[in-house]
Design a protein around this motif. Structure first.
Motif, mmCIF file in Angstrom:
data_model
loop_
_atom_site.group_PDB
_atom_site.id
_atom_site.type_symbol
_atom_site.label_atom_id
_atom_site.label_comp_id
_atom_site.label_asym_id
_atom_site.label_seq_id
_atom_site.Cartn_x
_atom_site.Cartn_y
_atom_site.Cartn_z
ATOM 1 N N LEU A 1 -23.671 10.264 -18.865
ATOM 2 C CA LEU A 1 -22.736 10.077 -17.761
ATOM 3 C C LEU A 1 -23.272 10.774 -16.518
ATOM 4 N N ALA A 2 -23.449 10.012 -15.442
ATOM 5 C CA ALA A 2 -23.990 10.554 -14.198
ATOM 6 C C ALA A 2 -22.935 10.651 -13.103
ATOM 7 N N ALA A 3 -21.954 9.755 -13.133
ATOM 8 C CA ALA A 3 -20.902 9.782 -12.110
ATOM 9 C C ALA A 3 -19.722 8.958 -12.611
ATOM 10 N N ARG A 4 -18.585 9.189 -11.964
ATOM 11 C CA ARG A 4 -17.382 8.444 -12.306
ATOM 12 C C ARG A 4 -16.616 8.169 -11.016
ATOM 13 N N VAL A 5 -16.189 6.915 -10.844
ATOM 14 C CA VAL A 5 -15.381 6.520 -9.687
ATOM 15 C C VAL A 5 -14.047 6.021 -10.219
ATOM 16 N N THR A 6 -12.964 6.599 -9.724
ATOM 17 C CA THR A 6 -11.627 6.129 -10.062
ATOM 18 C C THR A 6 -10.984 5.635 -8.774
ATOM 19 N N SER A 7 -10.574 4.360 -8.786
ATOM 20 C CA SER A 7 -10.018 3.718 -7.591
ATOM 21 C C SER A 7 -8.574 3.308 -7.840
ATOM 22 N N THR A 8 -7.703 3.629 -6.896
ATOM 23 C CA THR A 8 -6.335 3.154 -6.903
ATOM 24 C C THR A 8 -6.326 1.845 -6.125
ATOM 25 N N VAL A 9 -5.913 0.776 -6.795
ATOM 26 C CA VAL A 9 -6.049 -0.566 -6.241
ATOM 27 C C VAL A 9 -4.718 -1.299 -6.328
ATOM 28 N N GLY A 10 -4.448 -2.117 -5.321
ATOM 29 C CA GLY A 10 -3.288 -3.010 -5.325
ATOM 30 C C GLY A 10 -3.742 -4.404 -4.941
ATOM 31 N N TRP A 11 -2.807 -5.318 -4.877
ATOM 32 C CA TRP A 11 -3.097 -6.702 -4.484
ATOM 33 C C TRP A 11 -2.488 -6.966 -3.129
ATOM 34 N N PHE A 12 -3.308 -7.485 -2.224
ATOM 35 C CA PHE A 12 -2.913 -7.682 -0.836
ATOM 36 C C PHE A 12 -2.743 -9.168 -0.567
ATOM 37 N N ASP A 13 -1.530 -9.551 -0.150
ATOM 38 C CA ASP A 13 -1.241 -10.924 0.246
ATOM 39 C C ASP A 13 -1.785 -11.107 1.664
ATOM 40 N N LEU A 14 -2.789 -11.960 1.811
ATOM 41 C CA LEU A 14 -3.461 -12.123 3.103
ATOM 42 C C LEU A 14 -2.630 -12.890 4.121
ATOM 43 N N GLU A 15 -1.597 -13.610 3.694
ATOM 44 C CA GLU A 15 -0.696 -14.305 4.614
ATOM 45 C C GLU A 15 0.378 -13.355 5.134
ATOM 46 N N GLN A 16 1.024 -12.662 4.213
ATOM 47 C CA GLN A 16 2.128 -11.772 4.583
ATOM 48 C C GLN A 16 1.670 -10.381 5.006
ATOM 49 N N ARG A 17 0.373 -10.075 4.735
ATOM 50 C CA ARG A 17 -0.213 -8.783 5.103
ATOM 51 C C ARG A 17 0.543 -7.620 4.475
ATOM 52 N N LYS A 18 0.853 -7.767 3.174
ATOM 53 C CA LYS A 18 1.520 -6.679 2.453
ATOM 54 C C LYS A 18 1.128 -6.746 0.986
ATOM 55 N N LEU A 19 1.414 -5.651 0.268
ATOM 56 C CA LEU A 19 1.132 -5.596 -1.162
ATOM 57 C C LEU A 19 2.033 -6.578 -1.909
ATOM 58 N N THR A 20 1.492 -7.110 -3.006
ATOM 59 C CA THR A 20 2.229 -8.099 -3.782
ATOM 60 C C THR A 20 1.864 -7.977 -5.253
ATOM 61 N N VAL A 21 2.500 -8.778 -6.080
ATOM 62 C CA VAL A 21 2.149 -8.844 -7.497
ATOM 63 C C VAL A 21 1.144 -9.972 -7.688
ATOM 64 N N PRO A 22 0.249 -9.828 -8.660
ATOM 65 C CA PRO A 22 -0.742 -10.880 -8.898
ATOM 66 C C PRO A 22 -0.112 -12.052 -9.653
ATOM 67 N N PRO A 23 -0.755 -13.221 -9.595
ATOM 68 C CA PRO A 23 -0.277 -14.334 -10.412
ATOM 69 C C PRO A 23 -0.425 -14.000 -11.900
ATOM 70 N N ALA A 24 0.329 -14.705 -12.728
ATOM 71 C CA ALA A 24 0.391 -14.405 -14.164
ATOM 72 C C ALA A 24 -0.982 -14.412 -14.832
ATOM 73 N N ASN A 25 -1.852 -15.372 -14.486
ATOM 74 C CA ASN A 25 -3.162 -15.422 -15.157
ATOM 75 C C ASN A 25 -4.077 -14.282 -14.713
ATOM 76 N N LEU A 26 -3.885 -13.735 -13.526
ATOM 77 C CA LEU A 26 -4.642 -12.551 -13.115
ATOM 78 C C LEU A 26 -4.100 -11.315 -13.839
#
Length: 146
Positions: A100-125
């Motif tokens: 182990l040389a390094a570790r990256v932990t990222s806090t990620v959300g889903w961004f709706d590019l039309e509404q310009r806000k966080l959203t839930v992903p589609p069911a298959n994602l």
């Protein structure tokens, strides 16, 4: 465990002749997008959905150096996930010759590019997110959906 092998390239190096900190973030994003592409979500699908991952926070931990042309074995797993998939902690571990040389932990959300806000992903994602290997310290996260 999802894993890709990449190379520490010329553009990844810093003044001290080792991999620069932002290169770890770039490689993490590359592996993340490879995972999504291999699970039915190439960039063309994200464009069609007008949806994209947005990183809200990154944490990098360093244990060993990488130098020019070193092979990087990079894994990706889920360290956290909201039940609706709206928020996740994605962890990339970087290995050099099995160590182990390094570790990256990222806090990620889903961004709706039309509404310009966080959203839930589609069911298959959401299914692709739930299929990801989980870290030993995996935890359920609160939803970012309002």
């Amino acid at each position: 465990m999802y894993q890709k092998t990449l190379i520490a390239g010329w553009g990844d190096m810093d003044f001290n002749s080792h991999m620069r900190n932002t290169a770890y973030l770039d490689k993490s994003a590359d592996v993340r997008m490879m995972y999504f592409a291999e699970h039915g979500f190439p960039m063309s699908e994200f464009r069609r959905l007008r949806l994209g991952p947005v990183v809200m926070k990154d944490e990098i931990e360093y244990f060993r150096e990488f130098h020019l042309l070193d092979e990087l074995d990079i894994t990706m797993s889920a360290a956290g996930l909201a039940t609706d998939g709206s928020r996740m902690l994605l962890r990339n571990a970087f290995f050099r010759s099995g160590t182990l040389a390094a570790r990256v932990t990222s806090t990620v959300g889903w961004f709706d590019l039309e509404q310009r806000k966080l959203t839930v992903p589609p069911a298959n994602l959401l299914v692709a997110l739930q299929a990801m290997d989980k870290t030993e310290d995996f935890r359920e996260l609160p939803s970012s959906s309002r």
